[in-house]
Every structure is written in C-alpha cells, then in structure tokens.
Design a protein around this motif. Structure first.
Motif, PDB file in Angstrom:
ATOM      1  N   TRP A   1       2.562   3.971   7.630  1.00 28.26           N
ATOM      2  CA  TRP A   1       1.713   2.844   8.036  1.00 28.26           C
ATOM      3  C   TRP A   1       2.041   2.500   9.479  1.00 28.26           C
ATOM      4  O   TRP A   1       3.226   2.455   9.862  1.00 28.26           O
ATOM      5  CB  TRP A   1       2.032   1.656   7.133  1.00 28.26           C
TER       6      TRP A   1
ATOM      7  N   THR B   1      -3.426  -6.651  -2.099  1.00 24.80           N
ATOM      8  CA  THR B   1      -2.048  -7.143  -1.931  1.00 24.80           C
ATOM      9  C   THR B   1      -1.899  -8.581  -2.418  1.00 24.80           C
ATOM     10  O   THR B   1      -0.890  -8.935  -3.023  1.00 24.80           O
ATOM     11  CB  THR B   1      -1.642  -7.072  -0.436  1.00 24.80           C
TER      12      THR B   1
ATOM     13  N   VAL C   1       0.829  -1.212   0.000  1.00 29.96           N
ATOM     14  CA  VAL C   1       0.000   0.000   0.000  1.00 29.96           C
ATOM     15  C   VAL C   1       0.860   1.258   0.000  1.00 29.96           C
ATOM     16  O   VAL C   1       0.587   2.214  -0.726  1.00 29.96           O
ATOM     17  CB  VAL C   1      -0.948  -0.006   1.231  1.00 29.96           C
TER      18      VAL C   1
ATOM     19  N   HIS D   1      -7.360  -3.617   1.319  1.00 34.58           N
ATOM     20  CA  HIS D   1      -5.893  -3.611   1.185  1.00 34.58           C
ATOM     21  C   HIS D   1      -5.353  -5.036   1.134  1.00 34.58           C
ATOM     22  O   HIS D   1      -4.378  -5.315   0.423  1.00 34.58           O
ATOM     23  CB  HIS D   1      -5.243  -2.884   2.361  1.00 34.58           C
TER      24      HIS D   1
END
Ligand SMILES: Cc1ncc(COP(=O)(O)O)c(C=O)c1O
Length: 463
Positions: free
Chosen positions: A248, A306, A152, A302
C-alpha cells in the motif's frame, strides 16, 4: 443575566477589526503558565455573569495569549493563513449546529461534502472510483489512511507486519502507527537521501531483507512536502515499487498536496495520483480556518469496508442506497460540516484566486532565500522548496540559534522557528500566507540579522 444572548454590533465588528489591523499587531504572545493558569483557573461558576464581561476576559487573557498563525509575519511551523469567508462559514456551521454524519440528518451538507471531495480528487488526479472523507486535520487523515491500509492489506493482523518511511516523515505518522497497534519494532524509519527524500534503492533492500527474515511488509509512507524542508519523495518510483511488491502507498500530502492546483506544484507533485491513500490539509495551504483535513483513498469502497458498523439505532439511515452516510466512511459519527468553509470560499473567490495565492507561497520562499543570500553571514541549508527555506548563521552554535528564536518571540515583530537537519539546528521559514508582502519578509530578516550579529558580537567580545 442576558437570556437574549445578545451580542453587540461593536463586538461583532471587533473580529473584523482584529483581522484588518493584524499586520500592525505583534505576531502573537506566549503566556507565562504561572500567570495564565492563576488568572483563569477557578471553581466552576454556579451563576452566570454578563456576556460582555466574559468576552472582555476572553480578549484580555485568552486571545491575547495566542500566536497569530494567520499573521503575515508568522513564518513558524506551518502557518494557518485562513480566510474570512471560511471563518464566517464556521460561524454558520456552529450556529445551525449541522450534524454531518448521516444523510438523514444532513443531506444538503453531505451533498456539499461529496462535491468538495470530488473537487479535491480531481485536483489530485486520483481515479474516478476514488473518494474520501473530511477529518480534523493531517493527523487524523494519516490515521484514517493507515487504518484502511491495515484493513485492506493485512486484514488487521499486525504480527510481523512492517511499514516503511523516511526519517523526514511527520510525527503524526508514527503516532498513527502506534494508534493502529503497530509496535515500534515493526517501523522501518530509513535515513533520507541528501535531498531529504525517501531513498528508493534503500527501501527496496529493506523490504527484501524483511521478507527474507519472515516479516510481512505491507505499506510504504511517502511525503509530498515534508514539514522540515518541503521535500517530495519520488512518488512515481515509489508507486512502481509498491505495485511490484504488493504494498500500500500512503502519501502524506497534509502540507504539500494542495500545491497541485498551481502549475509549479503540479509538476513537482507528479505521481500524487498513484497514491492508494492521500492526506491533504485545507487548513494549511488551502487557506481554511482550523479544523479541516482530508483523506482520499484510491478506491472509496475500501473506506466503507474498513469503517462501516451498523447498529440498530441507525437502521433508519440506511433506507436508500444512493443516500450517502459519511459515518460509514470514517471514524466519526457526530461530525461537523467542515466542508462548508472550503466550498463557500472556493465559490466566492474562485479557484483562480486560490491558485494565485498558492503561487505566492512559492515566490515568497524564493524571495526569502534571495534575501538571505544577499545578507552576509548566512548559510542556506536547504533552498526554497514548496515555500520552505532552512538556513543558519554559521558564526553561532546550535544553542545560540535556539536563543535567536526566543529573542524573536520576545520581540514580537515576526516569528521564525528552528528544526534539526542532519544533527544541526537550523532556522526555518514557511511563507504560505498570501497576505505576506516582500516588505514583511525583508523587514523580518533584517530584524533577525541584527539579533544574530548582536549575538555573534557578544560571543566574540563578551558584551
Ligand atoms: C507533512 C505533515 N503531515 C501531517 C501533519 C499533521 O497535520 P495536523 O497538524 O493538521 O494534524 C503536518 C502538520 O504540520 C504536516 O506538516
């Protein structure tokens, strides 16, 4: 030959007998490699033998040479208290050999896993769009969370990317960073503060320094209950910093995050809900048999972005958008139905029992600390925190503390292990087994005390 694969009633009862008599057994046994390998290594057997005979061997040579991590006097590392309903669920899972990777093969199991994940999401207070996946344990949960962070935040481009964590972060995090390809020179392992937490000011300075040097900071790893001392990094402040800096925030709550279900844990873990990804291990403080870990991500999509790869031979799994395929949300395709044990045991005992069991871990840590303070000659190095206490016997040096652990191992009554804090070897108890009693703690510490006194006397008199 036993083509019926028969299993006698007596044998089935033995596992129950083992659990019921655990407190009166040794805490476990560590086998001698030379003896054990000799006893068990053999050419692959062409012919089968009586099941009973194999089971005897398993009992005598294999299971007899294990530490009983669910023993009430196993205070080492992170105990694995487990529970009987969870163990029976594991037997069901293997017996039915459930495939929990796709909806088409395991729709009931997928619905249960989604329910369990929703429970965990709610417990931790993550937002409604959050979701996750069950994995084998904390190591894989951390790996999964950091893989999502990489995807991300930096689109998998690792050059100059930097990650920040404290010297108290669990080793699985460094392993995960290596696995995702981030070289050690891009890891920023910061010295922890006096309370063994990630220092926010130091972190901000390190990020600024890296930016000035042309690096690309992308992730901060916080601990919600460190393995060494139970310390919880300052999650709200770390979240504020991460948002300001566009980083993150991965929170490793493999050990401690489950404590959020108890009032004391909830207070200590304020800010858990701010994680972009969070690891939590039901096989630790939610009393499940190995293996069950969980990673939750603030935005479930997410995970899918991924991990999703759709080959031609799995096209049939994707016919209806409301059908949920866990393989799209994680690393595994073939995966077992580990959600069942947590689901069944919470349904059977109720969350109220889990909460009480968890509270007991806090109380047992405090009782341990109180006992040590009442015994002369012991120093508390870190007070009870999330069920963990670190302590020393100052009359003995580091090597003698390590020998105390070996003495306990040989003695077999209880097990306490060591760690190193600020360069000093300390002993450490983790008392999260709800079947541990105060008498277990008292008796184990008295035993330890007598070994320490004997060692100190030997040191001063030579005998
Ligand atoms: C804080 C923390 N993170 C991660 C892990 C790794 O978890 P696992 O052993 O389930 O892979 C542990 C294990 O004790 C831990 O205490």
């Amino acid at each position: 030959m036993n083509p019926e694969l028969e299993f006698s009633r007596e044998r089935m009862r033995e596992i129950v007998e083992h659990l019921v008599t655990l407190p009166s057994q040794r805490v476990g046994t560590k086998g001698d490699p030379a003896v054990l390998l000799k006893a068990l290594s053999e050419p692959v057997p062409e012919q089968g033998m009586e099941f009973e005979a194999v089971l005897d061997l398993v009992e005598r040579e294999v299971l007899a040479n294990t530490m009983h991590v669910n023993h009430p006097r196993f205070f080492a590392y992170v105990p694995g208290p487990g529970n009987y309903v969870g163990a029976m669920a594991d037997a069901l899972i293997s017996g039915y050999n459930v495939f929990a990777g796709t909806w088409i093969s395991g729709s009931g199991p997928a619905a249960v896993e989604l329910t369990v994940l929703e429970w965990l999401r709610e417990m931790c207070g993550l937002p409604a769009g959050a979701g996750g996946v069950l994995v084998s344990g904390g190591t894989l949960a951390n790996l999964t969370g950091l893989t999502v962070a990489r995807h991300v935040k930096i689109r998998d481009r690792l050059e100059d990317a930097t990650v920040y964590f404290s010297d108290q972060a669990h080793s699985s995090l460094e392993k995960a960073l290596r696995t995702i390809g981030l070289p050690a020179e891009n890891h920023r392992k910061l010295p922890s503060d006096p309370a063994y937490r990630l220092p926010v000011g130091e972190l901000a300075r390190s990020i600024a320094q890296d930016r000035a040097a042309g690096k690309y900071p992308f992730c901060v790893i916080a601990s919600a209950g460190t393995t060494n001392t139970g310390a919880i990094d300052p999650l709200p402040e770390l979240s504020t910093l991460c948002r300001r800096e566009g980083l993150w925030l991965h929170v490793d709550g493999a050990y401690g995050a489950a404590a959020v279900i108890a009032p004391r844990g909830r207070e200590l873990l304020a800010g858990l809900e701010l994680a972009d990804s969070l690891s939590l291990d039901p096989h630790k403080w939610l009393f499940q048999p190995y293996e069950i870990g969980c990673v939750l991500v603030g935005d479930r999509e997410h995970l899918r972005n991924t991990f999703k790869v759709l080959p031609e031979y799995l096209k049939d799994t994707q016919q209806h958008s409301e059908e949920f395929n866990f393989t799209d949300y994680g690393i595994q395709l073939s995966r077992n139905f580990r959600a069942l044990k947590l689901w069944m045991s919470i349904k059977v005992f109720g969350l109220v029992a889990f909460r009480a069991a968890l509270e007991r871990g806090f109380a047992q840590g405090e009782f341990t600390e109180a006992c040590l303070r009442a015994m002369s000659g012991w120093e508390i190095v870190t007070p009870a925190q999330m069920g963990i206490v670190c302590f020393r016997y100052p009359a003995l040096d580091d090597a003698a503390h390590l020998r105390l652990v070996q003495t306990l191992l040989e003695d077999g009554f209880a097990l306490i292990t060591s760690t190193i804090l600020r360069g000093r070897t300390v002993l450490r108890t983790c008392s999260i087994n709800p079947r541990t009693t105060e008498a277990d703690i008292q008796a184990s510490l008295e035993r330890l005390d007598s070994f320490a006194r004997r060692a100190a006397k030997f040191k001063s008199t030579g005998r």
